[in-house]
Design a protein around this motif. Structure first.
Motif, short mmCIF file in Angstrom:
data_model
loop_
_atom_site.label_atom_id
_atom_site.label_comp_id
_atom_site.label_asym_id
_atom_site.label_seq_id
_atom_site.Cartn_x
_atom_site.Cartn_y
_atom_site.Cartn_z
N ILE A 176 34.06 46.75 39.71
CA ILE A 176 35.45 46.30 39.85
C ILE A 176 36.39 47.47 40.08
O ILE A 176 37.33 47.37 40.89
N GLU A 177 36.18 48.58 39.42
CA GLU A 177 37.08 49.72 39.56
C GLU A 177 37.10 50.24 40.99
O GLU A 177 38.17 50.46 41.57
N LYS A 178 35.92 50.43 41.58
CA LYS A 178 35.87 50.93 42.95
C LYS A 178 36.38 49.87 43.93
O LYS A 178 37.07 50.20 44.90
N ALA A 179 36.05 48.61 43.67
CA ALA A 179 36.55 47.53 44.52
C ALA A 179 38.07 47.52 44.53
O ALA A 179 38.70 47.32 45.58
N ASP A 180 38.68 47.75 43.38
CA ASP A 180 40.13 47.77 43.25
C ASP A 180 40.73 48.87 44.12
O ASP A 180 41.73 48.66 44.83
N GLN A 181 40.11 50.03 44.12
CA GLN A 181 40.60 51.14 44.94
C GLN A 181 40.46 50.83 46.43
O GLN A 181 41.37 51.11 47.22
N MET A 182 39.31 50.26 46.80
CA MET A 182 39.06 49.98 48.21
C MET A 182 40.04 48.94 48.77
O MET A 182 40.56 49.08 49.87
N ILE A 183 40.29 47.88 47.99
CA ILE A 183 41.14 46.82 48.52
C ILE A 183 42.59 47.28 48.63
O ILE A 183 43.32 46.87 49.54
N ASP A 184 43.02 48.15 47.75
CA ASP A 184 44.36 48.70 47.87
C ASP A 184 44.50 49.50 49.17
O ASP A 184 45.53 49.43 49.85
N HIS A 202 39.98 37.90 43.98
CA HIS A 202 38.70 37.91 43.24
C HIS A 202 38.64 39.08 42.28
O HIS A 202 38.12 38.94 41.16
N ILE A 203 39.14 40.22 42.68
CA ILE A 203 39.12 41.38 41.80
C ILE A 203 39.97 41.12 40.57
O ILE A 203 39.58 41.41 39.43
N TRP A 204 41.15 40.55 40.77
CA TRP A 204 42.00 40.22 39.63
C TRP A 204 41.36 39.14 38.76
O TRP A 204 41.49 39.16 37.53
N TYR A 205 40.67 38.18 39.38
CA TYR A 205 39.96 37.16 38.59
C TYR A 205 38.93 37.81 37.69
O TYR A 205 38.86 37.51 36.49
N GLU A 206 38.13 38.70 38.25
CA GLU A 206 37.09 39.35 37.46
C GLU A 206 37.67 40.23 36.37
O GLU A 206 37.06 40.42 35.32
N ALA A 207 38.86 40.77 36.61
CA ALA A 207 39.51 41.62 35.62
C ALA A 207 40.31 40.83 34.60
O ALA A 207 40.85 41.40 33.65
N GLY A 208 40.41 39.51 34.80
CA GLY A 208 41.18 38.68 33.89
C GLY A 208 42.68 38.87 34.04
O GLY A 208 43.46 38.56 33.12
N ALA A 209 43.13 39.35 35.22
CA ALA A 209 44.56 39.64 35.45
C ALA A 209 45.25 38.39 36.00
O ALA A 209 45.71 38.36 37.14
#
Length: 422
Positions: A176-184, A202-209
């Protein structure tokens, strides 16, 4: 010779057609509004441009418009003079895909991408959870998508489309951490990239955000037209987050406006069926009263849009709809006549939903448990398959096996563990 946006040569004598083709390809890769009109403009500019017709065929196919897809494909196949080897292979790959020859298309596409890795419209067919790998029914599909996208990244550099696809693959495999960087990085380049916004969701879903994700979608969707291919599905994400916040009125508003068959959505039928069945069921599991007519509506839609089995992801959601609507004949057909590469998983999951409808919690849990080890094979994202995970956990709790439910959740989907009552 003119070139597309990824520096691939194009057989057209019109600079404007080449320019429009690059623009239309970007619209498709981004999932933006106006995909079909964008490729129609290409073919109007140069009716002899084969890849323009292939793009139009693919655009129709993406929305499930089979007749339009085949008509455009046939126009492309008739234009063989002067094509490059890449263009001929491009047409062949899409001809196999659009005519339903999945395994042959997969082989042709993988060979094509090995030779021409920057042919993005071809690579797109295998790059996400709804692609040929995603619906292959094979074990390890998530890892294969990650390997596929990671292998292409060096050929694309910091390209917004490839980066967003790689981010999704990272998300689905737990990074999730790397995915977050890539999508930004991807969205900074093309903020109206609907597929990128989908990955971000999806990244926010997985992070519970939940709050962050819902606020973002509420703003972003204001400027997204309803002919965008992700329109219905992004509203599903927003509805899911509204449900998580306990705002059931906002959830129903989104479902009725953009998700359900009754909304009049022009989104692909697969999204209308699966997202509607999913949100109705998740609402029920959360204790929200769901009118029986809603279930009847989605069951009827499943019968009409998908009269035969063949895709496990579709069939499981159709089975859920039929079970909750009391359409035993349609449900029995799915249980007894499964088809497709993950057909072996469908009967147990469908039987599980039949038992849930009858409130036979132990039987439902037993049926579902048999399919859980290979659940990823049915397709869809982890967020989408959480519907099945939540179903199993609910059945275990209702059968008096709450501790077992907590243990399973902690191992399989820790994200869901907090939803299990102590």
């Amino acid at each position: 010779m003119y070139r597309d946006g990824y520096d691939n040569p194009l057989t057209t004598g019109s600079a404007r057609a080449a320019e429009l083709y690059a623009e239309a390809s970007g619209v498709m890769l981004a999932g933006e509004s106006g995909m079909i009109p964008a490729f129609e403009a290409v073919t109007r500019e140069d009716a002899g441009f084969a890849l323009g017709w292939v793009g139009l065929a693919r655009a129709h196919h993406a929305f499930g418009l089979g007749a339009g897809a085949l008509a455009a494909l046939e126009r492309a196949e008739a234009l063989t003079d002067g094509l490059t080897a890449r263009e001929a292979s491009h047409i062949n790959a899409f001809a196999l895909l659009l005519r339903g020859q999945g395994p042959q298309a997969y082989r042709a596409i993988r060979e094509h991408v090995d030779t021409w890795p920057r042919d993005a419209l071809v690579a797109q067919t295998c790059s996400s959870v709804f692609g040929l790998i995603g619906f292959s029914g094979q074990p390890g599909r998530e890892a294969e998508i990650l390997a596929f996208t990671a292998g292409l990244m060096p050929h694309y550099g910091d390209d917004w489309w490839m980066t967003s696809q790689y981010a999704f693959a990272l998300c689905e495999t737990g990074n999730i951490e790397k995915a977050d960087q890539m999508i930004d990085r991807a969205l900074a380049q093309r903020p109206r990239n609907a597929h990128g916004v989908h990955v971000r969701s999806h990244i926010w879903y997985e992070a519970g955000a939940t709050e962050e994700g819902l606020n973002y979608l509420n703003t972003w969707l204001q400027d997204y037209e309803n002919d965008g291919i992700m329109y219905s599905h992004l509203y599903w994400h927003a509805a899911l987050w509204s449900l998580a916040q306990g705002d059931t009125q906002a959830m129903w508003d989104r479902v009725d406006a953009a998700v359900s068959p009754a909304s009049g959505s022009t989104s692909p039928a697969i999204n209308i069926l699966t997202d509607t069945a999913s949100i109705l069921h998740r609402a029920t599991l959360a204790g929200v009263a769901v009118d029986a007519e809603r279930w009847k509506g989605v069951s009827a839609f499943a019968r009409q849009a998908f009269p035969a089995t063949g895709n496990a992801f579709i069939d499981v959601h159709a089975a859920l709809a039929h079970a909750m609507a009391g359409d035993n004949a349609a449900l029995e057909q799915i249980i007894t006549r499964p088809a497709g590469p993950a057909a072996d998983l469908v009967p147990d999951l469908a039987a599980g939903y039949r038992a849930m409808a009858a409130e036979d919690w132990s039987s439902a849990a037993g049926s579902m448990m048999r399919a859980m080890a290979d659940l990823a094979r049915i397709g869809g994202s982890r967020a989408q398959r959480d519907m099945v995970e939540q179903s199993l956990l609910t059945c275990l709790v209702k059968a008096g096996r709450a501790q077992e439910a907590r243990d399973i959740a902690s191992l399989r989907r820790p994200l869901l563990a907090e939803s299990i009552a102590a």
